[in-house]
Scaffold this active site. Structure first.
Site, mmCIF file in Angstrom:
data_model
loop_
_atom_site.group_PDB
_atom_site.id
_atom_site.type_symbol
_atom_site.label_atom_id
_atom_site.label_comp_id
_atom_site.label_asym_id
_atom_site.label_seq_id
_atom_site.Cartn_x
_atom_site.Cartn_y
_atom_site.Cartn_z
ATOM 1 N N TYR A 59 91.544 -24.391 -29.347
ATOM 2 C CA TYR A 59 90.232 -23.751 -29.286
ATOM 3 C C TYR A 59 90.076 -22.665 -30.351
ATOM 4 C CZ TYR A 59 89.351 -26.769 -25.419
ATOM 5 O OH TYR A 59 89.174 -27.914 -24.674
ATOM 6 N N ARG A 62 88.873 -24.770 -33.160
ATOM 7 C CA ARG A 62 87.459 -25.169 -32.971
ATOM 8 C C ARG A 62 86.536 -23.972 -33.251
ATOM 9 N NH1 ARG A 62 89.950 -28.567 -32.923
ATOM 10 N NH2 ARG A 62 88.870 -28.705 -34.887
ATOM 11 N N HIS A 110 79.643 -26.559 -19.966
ATOM 12 C CA HIS A 110 81.093 -26.718 -20.160
ATOM 13 C C HIS A 110 81.752 -25.518 -20.835
ATOM 14 C CE1 HIS A 110 80.564 -31.390 -19.878
ATOM 15 N NE2 HIS A 110 80.439 -30.777 -18.726
ATOM 16 N N GLY A 177 71.599 -36.795 -27.764
ATOM 17 C CA GLY A 177 72.969 -36.895 -28.257
ATOM 18 C C GLY A 177 74.060 -36.730 -27.220
ATOM 19 N N SER A 179 76.450 -39.210 -24.472
ATOM 20 C CA SER A 179 76.724 -40.598 -24.086
ATOM 21 C C SER A 179 76.423 -40.842 -22.614
ATOM 22 C CB SER A 179 78.178 -40.930 -24.386
ATOM 23 O OG SER A 179 79.018 -39.949 -23.825
HETATM 24 N N1 APR Z 1 72.296 -37.495 -33.363
HETATM 25 C C1 APR Z 1 72.157 -37.767 -32.041
HETATM 26 N N2 APR Z 1 73.125 -38.359 -31.318
HETATM 27 C C2 APR Z 1 74.265 -38.688 -31.945
HETATM 28 C C3 APR Z 1 74.478 -38.448 -33.323
HETATM 29 C C4 APR Z 1 73.411 -37.824 -34.055
HETATM 30 N N3 APR Z 1 73.514 -37.543 -35.354
HETATM 31 N N4 APR Z 1 75.725 -38.906 -33.655
HETATM 32 C C5 APR Z 1 76.255 -39.402 -32.515
HETATM 33 N N5 APR Z 1 75.373 -39.287 -31.491
HETATM 34 C C6 APR Z 1 75.505 -39.692 -30.093
HETATM 35 C C7 APR Z 1 76.459 -40.832 -29.843
HETATM 36 O O1 APR Z 1 75.764 -42.076 -29.997
HETATM 37 C C8 APR Z 1 76.850 -40.588 -28.370
HETATM 38 O O2 APR Z 1 75.959 -41.229 -27.480
HETATM 39 O O3 APR Z 1 76.030 -38.594 -29.387
HETATM 40 C C9 APR Z 1 76.697 -39.079 -28.224
HETATM 41 C C10 APR Z 1 77.998 -38.309 -28.145
HETATM 42 O O4 APR Z 1 78.650 -38.673 -26.987
HETATM 43 P P1 APR Z 1 80.014 -37.950 -26.567
HETATM 44 O O5 APR Z 1 80.903 -37.860 -27.743
HETATM 45 O O6 APR Z 1 80.486 -38.639 -25.340
HETATM 46 O O7 APR Z 1 79.544 -36.471 -26.260
HETATM 47 P P2 APR Z 1 78.968 -35.853 -24.937
HETATM 48 O O8 APR Z 1 78.112 -36.830 -24.212
HETATM 49 O O9 APR Z 1 78.402 -34.527 -25.295
HETATM 50 O O10 APR Z 1 80.314 -35.640 -24.138
HETATM 51 C C11 APR Z 1 80.246 -35.040 -22.918
HETATM 52 O O11 APR Z 1 82.631 -34.982 -22.747
HETATM 53 O O12 APR Z 1 84.815 -34.496 -23.496
HETATM 54 C C12 APR Z 1 83.700 -34.086 -22.863
HETATM 55 O O13 APR Z 1 83.366 -31.900 -22.231
HETATM 56 C C13 APR Z 1 83.163 -32.771 -23.291
HETATM 57 O O14 APR Z 1 80.938 -31.924 -23.156
HETATM 58 C C14 APR Z 1 81.696 -33.038 -23.515
HETATM 59 C C15 APR Z 1 81.458 -34.233 -22.625
#
Ligand code: APR
Length: 234
Positions: A59, A62, A110, A177, A179
């Site tokens: 961290y 980061r 988070h 953005g 998943s």
């Molecule tokens: N603009 C918009 N979306 C985007 C872009 C972009 N330029 N690039 C990627 N993405 C999308 C991907 O398609 C995906 O659906 O962002 C999403 C990222 O998903 P994750 O990496 O799973 O991130 P997130 O959903 O924030 O993860 C949730 O998981 O590990 C944990 O605690 C961590 O808060 C995090 C949580």
């Protein structure tokens, strides 16, 4: 002339994708690795018990990286929308790019990279002096040993309850953005009132809930498009 009309409540749930164009990597794009580390080593309660030094170091890194990047147009548009909407951002991100873009109401589900908290009292949080401030398991602030102010997997999400109440206030709900695979954040949508329009900006959504309007674009372009749509309606 100012209008007394109440601004519509715009509640926006953001994930890693909104910060991707600022140069911060998302989580699930790289085989479950987060910046080359297995996610469970650096983002779980077990990982913290096993190797607290690694977690502090991760961290610190980061945080240092966060000091080198800037909010992008998507963060900025969200701030600009405050002129016409009562905007609230609920973010899963631990970066501070929404705040730096000027957003005034930001809930971090988070945790926050810029803060640590006392190991013996979770209510005691401390903002670190700078992005370059590093901590170790031995660091003490006001006599307390500290840990990153991050919600690890296997831990409760204290801000979830307030976030559900905010989701229930929405006149318009937007997801950017994320998943939609990490709970409980993904469940926020269940608290949005029936009939409220829901938009989802993501170039590559892994799942699209029923009734959601998808804008299949990167955050910067998608937010610009969404702002156009929303401003036409008011
Ligand atoms: N603009 C918009 N979306 C985007 C872009 C972009 N330029 N690039 C990627 N993405 C999308 C991907 O398609 C995906 O659906 O962002 C999403 C990222 O998903 P994750 O990496 O799973 O991130 P997130 O959903 O924030 O993860 C949730 O998981 O590990 C944990 O605690 C961590 O808060 C995090 C949580």
């Amino acid at each position: 002339m100012t209008s007394n009309k109440k601004k519509p409540r715009l509640v926006v749930s953001t994930g890693a994708g909104i910060s991707a164009e600022s140069g911060i990597k998302t989580f699930r794009d790289a085989d479950g690795l987060w910046e080359n580390y297995p996610v469970m080593d650096v983002a779980s309660a077990d990982g913290f018990r096993r190797n607290p030094a690694l977690i502090h170091q991760f961290y610190n890194e980061r945080r240092r990286q966060l000091g080198t990047v800037r909010p992008n147009r998507a963060h900025e548009i969200l701030h600009e929308l405050e002129e016409h909407f009562d905007v609230c951002v609920i973010t899963q991100n631990v970066d501070d790019l929404h705040e730096r873009a000027g957003s005034t109401e930001v809930v971090h589900l988070h945790g926050e990279l810029t803060k640590v908290r006392a190991l013996d009292n979770p209510d005691l949080t401390y903002r670190l002096e700078s992005y370059d401030t590093a901590t170790t398991p031995e660091t003490r602030i006001d006599g307390h040993r500290v840990r990153p102010h991050i919600v690890f997997f296997q831990e409760a999400v204290p801000m979830f309850e307030p976030a559900t109440q905010l989701a229930a206030e929405a006149d318009i709900f937007v997801i950017v953005g994320t998943s939609l695979v990490v709970y409980p954040a993904a469940a926020l949508l269940n608290y949005v009132r029936r009939g409220v329009p829901v938009y989802y900006i993501d170039p590559n959504p892994s799942k699209v809930p029923d009734g959601v309007i998808v804008i299949r674009e990167k955050a910067t372009e998608g937010m610009a498009r969404l702002a156009e749509i929303l401003l036409k309606k008011i």
